[in-house]
Scaffold this motif. Structure first.
Motif: not given
Length: 214
Positions: A152-170
């Motif tokens: 599950r910790s791996a999914k959290l690392v992925d999710m936190a990283g995806r936040q970077r993408m979402l901010s840039q895509r917006m």
């Protein structure tokens, strides 16, 4: 990443209960899976940041700063590619994952070429489309790495990283609207990204691994 750092991170993953595949446990010089997920995931944000900076140039909004951003993104992409390539060269990654990582590099090469041209309304649209292709390829590779980690910790690392993408895509989408490329799907994407970002923040904050400092 230096070998020592990779080894130390791998030890931390084992201590945290992550079930590493045989190939991961025996490859001393390879990148720890947590670091690999972070690097692979960062390509999602880099793709959108390049498109955002390119559109910024077209709009003549702090164009020199936009050029600086593009230069920094290229350096980050080159460094990340080199780190991930170590695993592929050493045979550390499964064949399917290596191909996925190669696809990320292929899409990045196309995007890098497009962003080197003089910006226009048409080229801004083309760059945005290519950025999404690169982002999709990076998402696929990151998900594969997450599955290898099986924690599950791996999914959290992925999710936190995806936040970077979402901010840039917006930010990229906002620039496209300003550039006269407005559309209903684009506005729906902005709203959807904002909703996903808030939902992910709540999940990250509520995760057992999250400390008061985090």
């Amino acid at each position: 990443f230096p070998t020592r750092r990779s080894s130390d991170l791998m030890v931390l993953w084992v201590a945290a209960g992550v079930v590493l595949p045989t190939w991961a446990a025996t490859a001393q010089a390879q990148m720890a899976l947590s670091a690999a997920i972070n690097v692979s995931g960062s390509f999602r944000a880099l793709s959108q940041r390049m498109a955002k900076a390119y559109c910024q140039q077209h709009l003549q909004v702090m164009p020199l700063a936009a050029l600086d951003v593009l230069a920094k993104v290229r350096k980050q992409a080159q460094a990340g590619a080199a780190d991930l390539a170590k695993g592929s060269t050493a045979g550390a990654w499964p064949a399917d994952l290596s191909r996925q990582l190669e696809e990320v590099q292929k899409q990045y090469t196309v995007l890098n070429t497009l962003t080197a041209t003089a910006p226009s309304k048409a080229s801004a649209a083309a760059v945005a489309e290519q950025a999404d292709r690169m982002m999709t390829a990076a998402q696929t590779a990151t998900e594969s790495l997450e599955k290898l980690a099986r924690a599950r910790s791996a999914k959290l690392v992925d999710m936190a990283g995806r936040q970077r993408m979402l901010s840039q895509r917006m930010a990229k989408a906002y620039g496209l609207v300003a550039a006269g490329l407005d559309s209903r799907p684009l506005r729906e994407q902005i709203a959807g990204d904002a909703e996903e970002f808030q939902r992910a923040m709540a999940q990250l904050a509520g995760a057992p691994l999250s400390t008061p400092a985090i």
